[in-house]
Design a protein around this motif. Structure first.
Motif, PDB file in Angstrom:
ATOM      1  N   ARG A 134       0.813  -1.280  -0.079  1.00  0.00           N
ATOM      2  CA  ARG A 134      -0.074   0.012  -0.064  1.00  0.00           C
ATOM      3  C   ARG A 134       0.979   1.395   0.014  1.00  0.00           C
ATOM      4  N   THR A 135       1.198   1.934  -1.042  1.00  0.00           N
ATOM      5  CA  THR A 135       1.797   3.273  -1.405  1.00  0.00           C
ATOM      6  C   THR A 135       0.739   4.068  -1.959  1.00  0.00           C
ATOM      7  N   LYS A 136       1.412   5.363  -2.260  1.00  0.00           N
ATOM      8  CA  LYS A 136       0.598   6.435  -2.579  1.00  0.00           C
ATOM      9  C   LYS A 136      -0.037   6.091  -3.926  1.00  0.00           C
ATOM     10  N   ASP A 137       0.572   5.517  -4.923  1.00  0.00           N
ATOM     11  CA  ASP A 137       0.117   5.235  -6.111  1.00  0.00           C
ATOM     12  C   ASP A 137      -0.173   3.618  -6.621  1.00  0.00           C
ATOM     13  N   PHE A 138       0.184   2.909  -5.721  1.00  0.00           N
ATOM     14  CA  PHE A 138       0.109   1.421  -5.897  1.00  0.00           C
ATOM     15  C   PHE A 138      -0.354   0.507  -4.800  1.00  0.00           C
ATOM     16  N   ARG A 139      -1.365  -0.194  -4.990  1.00  0.00           N
ATOM     17  CA  ARG A 139      -1.934  -1.218  -3.752  1.00  0.00           C
ATOM     18  C   ARG A 139      -2.042  -2.471  -4.569  1.00  0.00           C
ATOM     19  N   TRP A 140      -1.842  -3.712  -3.525  1.00  0.00           N
ATOM     20  CA  TRP A 140      -1.846  -4.972  -4.046  1.00  0.00           C
ATOM     21  C   TRP A 140      -2.803  -5.603  -2.815  1.00  0.00           C
ATOM     22  N   VAL A 141      -3.774  -6.187  -3.195  1.00  0.00           N
ATOM     23  CA  VAL A 141      -4.743  -6.616  -2.007  1.00  0.00           C
ATOM     24  C   VAL A 141      -5.193  -8.383  -2.574  1.00  0.00           C
ATOM     25  N   MET A 142      -5.096  -9.203  -1.702  1.00  0.00           N
ATOM     26  CA  MET A 142      -5.206 -10.516  -1.820  1.00  0.00           C
ATOM     27  C   MET A 142      -6.359 -11.110  -0.974  1.00  0.00           C
ATOM     28  N   ASP A 143      -7.226 -11.953  -1.689  1.00  0.00           N
ATOM     29  CA  ASP A 143      -8.421 -12.550  -0.884  1.00  0.00           C
ATOM     30  C   ASP A 143      -7.773 -14.177  -1.019  1.00  0.00           C
ATOM     31  N   PHE A 144      -8.040 -15.145   0.027  1.00  0.00           N
ATOM     32  CA  PHE A 144      -7.843 -16.640  -0.326  1.00  0.00           C
ATOM     33  C   PHE A 144      -8.750 -17.452   0.338  1.00  0.00           C
ATOM     34  N   ASN A 145      -9.149 -18.365  -0.012  1.00  0.00           N
ATOM     35  CA  ASN A 145     -10.017 -19.204   0.850  1.00  0.00           C
ATOM     36  C   ASN A 145      -9.851 -20.803   0.415  1.00  0.00           C
ATOM     37  N   ILE A 146      -9.830 -21.518   1.326  1.00  0.00           N
ATOM     38  CA  ILE A 146      -9.700 -22.827   1.300  1.00  0.00           C
ATOM     39  C   ILE A 146     -10.786 -23.685   2.121  1.00  0.00           C
ATOM     40  N   ALA A 147     -11.204 -24.835   1.609  1.00  0.00           N
ATOM     41  CA  ALA A 147     -12.382 -25.533   2.422  1.00  0.00           C
ATOM     42  C   ALA A 147     -12.019 -27.086   2.326  1.00  0.00           C
ATOM     43  N   HIS A 148     -12.335 -27.595   3.413  1.00  0.00           N
ATOM     44  CA  HIS A 148     -12.294 -29.363   3.401  1.00  0.00           C
ATOM     45  C   HIS A 148     -13.288 -29.935   4.101  1.00  0.00           C
ATOM     46  N   ASN A 149     -14.126 -30.720   3.223  1.00  0.00           N
ATOM     47  CA  ASN A 149     -15.054 -31.603   3.754  1.00  0.00           C
ATOM     48  C   ASN A 149     -14.907 -33.017   3.898  1.00  0.00           C
ATOM     49  N   VAL A 150     -15.385 -33.747   4.813  1.00  0.00           N
ATOM     50  CA  VAL A 150     -15.410 -35.086   4.686  1.00  0.00           C
ATOM     51  C   VAL A 150     -16.927 -35.824   5.124  1.00  0.00           C
ATOM     52  N   SER A 151     -17.433 -36.267   4.382  1.00  0.00           N
ATOM     53  CA  SER A 151     -18.824 -36.742   4.409  1.00  0.00           C
ATOM     54  C   SER A 151     -18.765 -38.297   4.738  1.00  0.00           C
ATOM     55  N   ASN A 152     -19.584 -38.846   5.295  1.00  0.00           N
ATOM     56  CA  ASN A 152     -19.727 -40.288   5.346  1.00  0.00           C
ATOM     57  C   ASN A 152     -21.129 -40.648   5.685  1.00  0.00           C
ATOM     58  N   VAL A 153     -21.670 -41.726   4.762  1.00  0.00           N
ATOM     59  CA  VAL A 153     -23.163 -42.167   4.705  1.00  0.00           C
ATOM     60  C   VAL A 153     -22.999 -43.233   5.919  1.00  0.00           C
ATOM     61  N   ASP A 154     -23.775 -42.914   6.996  1.00  0.00           N
ATOM     62  CA  ASP A 154     -23.899 -43.757   8.322  1.00  0.00           C
ATOM     63  C   ASP A 154     -24.797 -44.878   8.072  1.00  0.00           C
ATOM     64  N   LYS A 155     -25.824 -44.692   7.273  1.00  0.00           N
ATOM     65  CA  LYS A 155     -26.920 -45.605   7.512  1.00  0.00           C
ATOM     66  C   LYS A 155     -27.615 -45.560   5.781  1.00  0.00           C
ATOM     67  N   ILE A 156     -27.778 -46.313   5.060  1.00  0.00           N
ATOM     68  CA  ILE A 156     -28.531 -46.440   3.717  1.00  0.00           C
ATOM     69  C   ILE A 156     -28.581 -48.135   3.515  1.00  0.00           C
ATOM     70  N   ASN A 157     -29.723 -48.268   2.561  1.00  0.00           N
ATOM     71  CA  ASN A 157     -30.268 -49.519   2.387  1.00  0.00           C
ATOM     72  C   ASN A 157     -29.837 -49.473   0.761  1.00  0.00           C
ATOM     73  N   VAL A 158     -29.214 -50.841   0.447  1.00  0.00           N
ATOM     74  CA  VAL A 158     -29.103 -51.392  -1.035  1.00  0.00           C
ATOM     75  C   VAL A 158     -30.007 -52.267  -1.221  1.00  0.00           C
ATOM     76  N   ARG A 159     -30.893 -52.069  -2.245  1.00  0.00           N
ATOM     77  CA  ARG A 159     -31.783 -53.082  -2.801  1.00  0.00           C
ATOM     78  C   ARG A 159     -30.985 -54.387  -3.185  1.00  0.00           C
ATOM     79  N   ASP A 160     -31.985 -55.224  -2.887  1.00  0.00           N
ATOM     80  CA  ASP A 160     -31.299 -56.733  -3.125  1.00  0.00           C
ATOM     81  C   ASP A 160     -30.854 -57.036  -4.776  1.00  0.00           C
TER      82      ASP A 160
END
Length: 740
Positions: free
Chosen positions: A463-489
Motif C-alpha cells: 500500500r503506497t501512494k500510487d500502488f496497492r495490492w490486495v489478496m483474498d484467499f479461501n480454502i475448505a475441506h469437507n469429509v462426508s460419511n454415509v452412516d446408514k443406507i439400504n441397498v436394494r437386493d
C-alpha cells in the motif's frame, strides 16, 4: 435501460432489458425480454406502500433432440462422419448410408436434414406482482405485510415431418414390430406435440420487528412473523399423428380392432397432470448484545405442509438455532493491544429441516386402462408408491465454532470455521416384507455425517501512494460419511454406507488375454472374463450365457476407487491498483478429486458408422495385439468365450460394469484462472471537461486457461467425466461505463 426518480412522497424505478443469443450449436437460439417496475409511496409519515411488478418473456428454439442419442447435439461429433456424403447426385439428402467396405454399417439419420424437417420451440411468460405495506407506530417498532403472486405460462411445441428420423423411429414400432405387445399404424404425415404448462403461486407474509437500545449497553432485536404459501401447476400434453404443416390438421391413430385403445405413453394423444401444495410457517428471531462485547442470537421456525406425513406428531417440526459471539478485542485487558483490530469468537448449534418433494405420505397411483375381456377396456389404478403416514422432516443438526481476527488495521484478517453436521431421517429406499404388496418403499431412515473446516484470508500486501495490492484467499475441506443406507437386493453396485456421498467403485483389471478379452484380479488371482463373472452357457455356442453369481456376489467384485468429492476446494483473488488502472485476477482450485470417465466405446456396441476418439487405435485386434483396451465382440465370432462376453454385455450385465473398469478412474487436481479483468477510470478533472460524471473502460478474459493433472487440453477438467460434454468457453469482452 433503466429510469428512476420521484419526490419526497413517491419514488419510482423502471427498467427493461433485451437479450438475443444464437447458440453455439447451429439452429439453436435463445431470446429474452424482461421488465421491472418498482414504486414506493409515503401514505403517511409512518406508513409506506410499495408496488412491484416483474415480467419476463423468453423463447428458445432448436430442433428435436430427445428421442434418440443419435440426434442429441452432444453426440454430433460421435455420429456424423465427415467422409460421408450429405446429398446424392440428385441433390437429395441421404439417409441410411451404407459405408463402403463394411457390411451393414449405417448412419441412421442425416443431421442437416433433421435440422430442416424438425422444429422445437419453448415460449415462457412469467409475471410477478407484489404489494408491501409498512407501518412504524414508534421508532423502535416496525410492522409490515407483503403479498406476492407469480403467474407463469410455458408453451412447448415439437414438430417433425414424415421424412425425419424422429418419425421413422416411431414407425419402427408400427411397421416392423409392436410396442408393448400392441400393433399401431401411423397415418402418413408428421408428428406434432404440444405442452401447455400453467403455474400459479402466492405468498402472504405478516411480520413485526422490535429494535431498541437500553442505557447504551443493552441492545435487543426481536423479529416474529408468519407466512402462508401455496402453488398449483397444470400441464396438458397433446400429440397429433399424420400432421400436415400446410393444413395444420392431424389424422386419427389407426388401431386394429383386435387390440385395445392406445394407452401406452408413446402413443397417448392427450395427457393432463395437476399438482398442488400448501405451506404455513411461523418464525421468530431474537438477539441480545451487551456493551457490544457479548451477543446471543436465537431463531425458531414452525412449518406445516401437505408434503409431511398425516401422523400429527410428524406433521410439524420446530426448527431452531442458538449462537453466541464474544468480541474479545473489546475487553479491557485487550485495550493496550494496538496491533489488534478485531478478535471475535463464535459458536452455534441448531436444527435444520428439509422436505423431499418427490415423496408423498399418501398412496400414489396412475390411472390406466386394461383389457379384462377381449374388446372390453376396464379402468385401473397402478399403485406406484405405498402410503407412509410417518413421513417426516429430513433433519440436520449443526455444530459450528468460528474465529475472526484482524491485525494492523486489518492489513491482515482471517476467519476460520470448523463444523460438524449430522443428518438424520433422510429419505432412503428400504426393503419391505412381501405381505405389504411392495418390495421397497421410500422412508425416513438414512443418515449422513459431514465435518470439515473453512478458512479465508484477506491481506493488503502493498500500500503506497500510487500502488496497492490486495489478496483474498479461501480454502475448505469437507469429509462426508454415509452412516446408514439400504441397498436394494437387486442392486448391481455396492452400498456407499461407510463411505463418502461421492463414493466410486471399480473393478480391478489384469490386462488382456491372448484373444483380447479383459482379465481381472479376483481374490488375489488373475482370472479370465468368463470366470470373473461366473458365466455359463445353457444353450450352446455362447447364446444362452448367464451368470451364476447372485447380485450380492457381483457387488462384492467391486473395490473402493475414491470419491468425487474434492479433498480441498478454494480460490485466489488478486487485485492491483496503480493510479487510475486496476487489474483483478480471479482463480479457483480443486485438490485431489477422483473422476470417472465415460468410456469412449462399448465392446459389444461399437459401430463403424460412428466417429470415435483416436484412442480407438488402442483397442486390441489380431492386427493390433499390443492394444490395451478389450477387443470388439459380436454374436458371430468364432470363439465361444467372445460370444459369451458379447451376450453378457448386451443382455445379462444390466449394471453395464464395463464403465467401472479401473482404467476409467483417475485422481485429478486443477487450478483455473477464471477471470482476468483490466480497467481504466478516467481522471475526474478530465471527465468534468467532457461533461461526464465518471467514465471507465474495461477488458476481461473469462476462463482463459487451466492447469491440471491428467489433463490433455482439449476438454475441460470440470467436465472430464464425459468426453462429449462441451467445455466451458473462453470469452473475451470489453466495456465502457459512462455516468452523466
Amino acid at each position: 435501460m433503466s429510469l428512476s426518480g420521484g419526490s419526497e412522497k413517491a419514488r419510482y424505478y423502471v427498467s427493461a432489458g433485451y437479450y438475443n443469443e444464437q447458440g453455439t450449436t447451429i439452429g439453436t437460439s435463445f431470446e429474452r425480454f424482461n421488465a421491472t417496475m418498482k414504486t414506493d409511496f409515503d401514505l403517511l409519515d409512518n406508513l409506506k406502500l410499495g408496488v412491484s411488478f416483474f415480467l419476463t418473456q423468453s423463447t428458445r428454439k432448436s430442433y428435436i433432440t430427445d428421442l434418440d442419442a443419435y440426434t442429441n447435439p452432444s453426440q454430433y461429433s460421435r455420429t456424423v462422419n465427415p467422409y460421408l456424403n450429405v446429398k446424392d447426385e440428385d441433390g437429395r439428402y441421404i439417409y441410411d448410408q451404407d459405408i463402403d467396405g463394411l457390411n451393414e454399417a449405417y448412419i441412421q439419420f442425416n443431421i442437416l436434414e433433421e435440422r430442416k424437417n424438425t422444429d422445437y420451440s419453448l415460449k415462457n411468460l412469467a409475471i410477478k406482482p407484489m404489494l408491501t405495506l409498512e407501518y412504524k407506530p414508534v421508532s423502535w417498532l416496525r410492522l409490515s405485510t407483503q403479498f406476492g403472486m407469480q403467474l407463469e405460462n410455458s408453451k412447448t411445441e415439437k414438430f417433425a415431418d414424415q421424412d425425419s428420423y424422429y418419425v421413422r423411429k416411431y414407425r419402427q414400432y408400427t411397421e416392423y414390430g409392436s410396442y408393448n405387445n400392441k400393433k399401431y399404424f401411423l397415418p402418413d404425415g408428421g408428428i406434432i406435440q404440444n405442452w401447455d404448462d400453467e403455474m400459479s403461486q402466492y405468498q402472504w407474509k405478516l411480520q413485526g420487528e422490535f429494535n431498541k437500545v437500553f442505557n447504551e449497553l443493552h441492545s435487543v432485536d426481536v423479529m416474529a412473523g408468519m407466512e402462508m404459501r401455496g402453488n398449483k401447476s397444470t400441464q396438458i400434453h397433446t400429440k397429433g399423428f399424420g400432421f400436415d404443416s400446410r393444413a395444420l390438421t392431424t389424422k386419427p391413430l389407426i388401431i386394429p380392432e383386435s387390440v385395445s385403445s392406445a394407452n401406452d405413453a408413446k402413443f397417448k394423444q392427450y395427457q393432463k397432470t395437476e399438482n398442488e401444495n400448501r405451506y404455513l410457517s411461523y418464525y421468530m428471531t431474537a438477539s441480545y448484545s451487551y456493551d457490544n462485547r457479548y451477543t446471543v442470537f436465537g431463531s425458531m421456525r414452525f412449518d406445516g405442509s401437505n408434503l409431511f406425513g398425516v401422523a400429527k406428531k410428524y406433521k410439524y417440526l420446530p426448527l431452531w438455532a442458538l449462537s453466541a459471539a464474544w468480541n474479545i478485542n473489546r475487553e479491557e485487558f485487550m485495550q493496550n493491544a494496538d496491533w489488534l483490530t478485531n478478535l471475535k469468537l463464535r459458536v452455534s448449534y441448531g436444527l435444520q429441516g428439509n422436505v423431499d418433494k418427490n415423496t408423498s405420505p399418501y398412496v400414489v397411483g396412475t390411472w390406466n386402462n386394461t383389457s379384462i375381456l377381449p374388446g372390453v377396456d376396464e379402468p385401473i389404478i397402478n399403485v406406484t408408491s405405498p402410503p407412509n403416514q410417518n413421513l417426516r422432516w429430513e433433519k440436520t443438526k449443526n455444530w459450528n465454532v468460528g474465529l475472526d481476527m484482524g491485525v494492523l488495521n486489518n492489513r491482515i484478517s482471517f476467519s476460520v470455521d470448523g463444523y460438524y453436521r449430522k443428518s438424520e431421517d433422510l429419505i432412503g429406499t428400504r426393503s419391505l416384507p412381501q405381505e405389504n404388496g411392495f418390495q421397497f418403499s421410500t422412508v425416513n431412515w438414512a443418515e449422513v455425517t459431514n465435518k470439515g473446516f473453512e478458512f479465508s484470508l484477506s491481506t493488503v500486501n502493498v500500500r503506497t501512494k500510487d500502488f496497492r495490492w490486495v489478496m483474498d484467499f479461501n480454502i475448505a475441506h469437507n469429509v462426508s460419511n454415509v452412516d446408514k443406507i439400504n441397498v436394494r437386493d437387486d442392486s448391481w453396485t455396492p452400498s456407499i454406507e461407510g463411505h463418502s456421498i461421492g463414493a466410486l467403485f471399480k473393478l480391478n483389471t489384469a490386462g488382456l488375454d491372448e484373444n483380447g478379452l479383459q482379465m481381472f484380479w479376483k481374490n488375489g488371482e488373475k482370472v479370465s472374463y468368463v470366470d470373473f463373472y461366473g458365466l455359463v452357457d445353457d444353450i450352446g455356442w455362447g447364446y444362452g450365457t448367464r451368470s451364476t453369481l447372485t447380485n450380492e456376489e457381483i457387488r462384492n467384485l467391486y473395490t473402493y476407487a475414491g470419491t468425487s468429492e474434492p479433498k480441498f476446494t478454494g480460490g485466489f483473488i488478486n487485485r492491483f491498483y496503480y493510479k487510475n488502472f486496476d487489474l483483478t485476477i480471479s482463480s479457483s482450485f480443486i485438490i485431489k478429486q477422483t473422476m470417472q470417465e465415460t468410456p469412449f466405446y462399448r465392446p459389444a456396441e461399437m459401430s463403424p458408422g460412428s466417429n470415435y476418439s483416436k484412442r480407438a487405435a488402442d483397442i486390441w485386434s489380431p492386427s493390433n495385439p499390443s492394444g490395451k483396451y478389450p477387443k470388439l465382440v459380436s454374436g458371430s465370432m468364432e470363439d465361444v468365450e467372445s460370444v459369451m462376453a458379447y451376450v453378457w454385455m448386451n443382455i445379462g450385465d444390466s449394471g453395464n460394469s464395463f464403465k467401472n473398469y479401473d482404467y476409467w478412474f483417475k485422481d485429478m487436481s486443477y487450478w483455473r484462472i477464471s477471470s482476468i479483468r483490466l480497467g481504466y477510470t478516467l481522471p475526474s478533472e478530465i471527465a468534468k471537461k467532457l461533461h461526464l460524471g465518471a467514465a471507465r473502460i474495461s477488458f476481461e478474459a473469462r476462463n482463459p486457461f487451466v492447469v491440471a493433472t491428467s489433463y490433455k487440453g482439449y476438454f475441460d477438467p470440470e467436465t472430464w467425466g464425459n468426453i462429449y460434454t462441451q467445455p466451458l468457453p473462453k470469452t473475451f469482452s470489453c466495456g465502457i461505463d459512462l455516468t452523466f
